[in-house]
Design an enzyme around this catalytic site. Structure first.
Site, PDB file in Angstrom:
ATOM      1  N   VAL A   1      39.262 -14.328  48.774  1.00 39.01           N
ATOM      2  CA  VAL A   1      39.783 -15.514  49.451  1.00 39.01           C
ATOM      3  C   VAL A   1      39.715 -16.707  48.505  1.00 39.01           C
ATOM      4  CG1 VAL A   1      39.692 -16.916  51.541  1.00 39.01           C
ATOM      5  CG2 VAL A   1      38.753 -14.602  51.590  1.00 39.01           C
ATOM      6  N   CYS A   2      40.864 -17.318  48.266  1.00 44.20           N
ATOM      7  CA  CYS A   2      40.923 -18.576  47.519  1.00 44.20           C
ATOM      8  C   CYS A   2      41.755 -19.548  48.355  1.00 44.20           C
ATOM      9  CB  CYS A   2      41.486 -18.379  46.115  1.00 44.20           C
ATOM     10  SG  CYS A   2      43.182 -17.775  46.012  1.00 44.20           S
ATOM     11  N   GLY A   3      42.261 -20.590  47.775  1.00 43.74           N
ATOM     12  CA  GLY A   3      43.047 -21.553  48.537  1.00 43.74           C
ATOM     13  C   GLY A   3      44.320 -20.967  49.110  1.00 43.74           C
TER      14      GLY A   3
END
Length: 118
Positions: free
Chosen positions: A65-67
């Site tokens: 999970v990133c932006g």
């Protein structure tokens, strides 16, 4: 099943929600990456760690999970035996697994709600 999950600080809150949901279902989680929403660790380092674990079969699957979820997918797909897919909904996630044999799910903390991710 054992899943490695990791995020940068942009994806931390969503990662924690997904991690809790999976643990409630009895799934073993290996948490990689940041441990709070202010810790700075580049997304590409987290993606590399999780991808190495999936590629070497230390874990069966991975969640990153990133932006936006896209950076993690780009990095993860550079590793042997890793098939990462950025998915915005459960239908896409289901199909990426059944059709494309994906073993790493990437999500975006900016674009995916907790409700959708669970």
């Amino acid at each position: 099943m054992k899943i490695a999950i990791g995020s940068d600080y942009y994806g931390f809150d969503l990662k924690e929600a997904v991690k809790q949901h999976l643990q409630n279902k009895g799934i073993e989680i290996e948490d990689i990456g940041v441990n709070n929403s202010t810790e700075e660790k580049p997304y590409y380092q987290v993606a590399a760690q999780v991808s190495k674990m999936v590629g070497s079969q230390q874990v069966e699957r991975g969640i990153l999970v990133c932006g936006t979820g896209m950076g993690m997918a780009i990095i993860a797909n550079k590793y042997p035996h890793v098939y990462a897919a950025f998915c915005e909904n459960s239908f896409a996630a289901e199909k990426s697994r059944s059709i494309n044999n994906s073993n790493v799910l990437t999500l975006g903390g900016f674009v995916t709600t907790t409700l959708v991710a669970q």
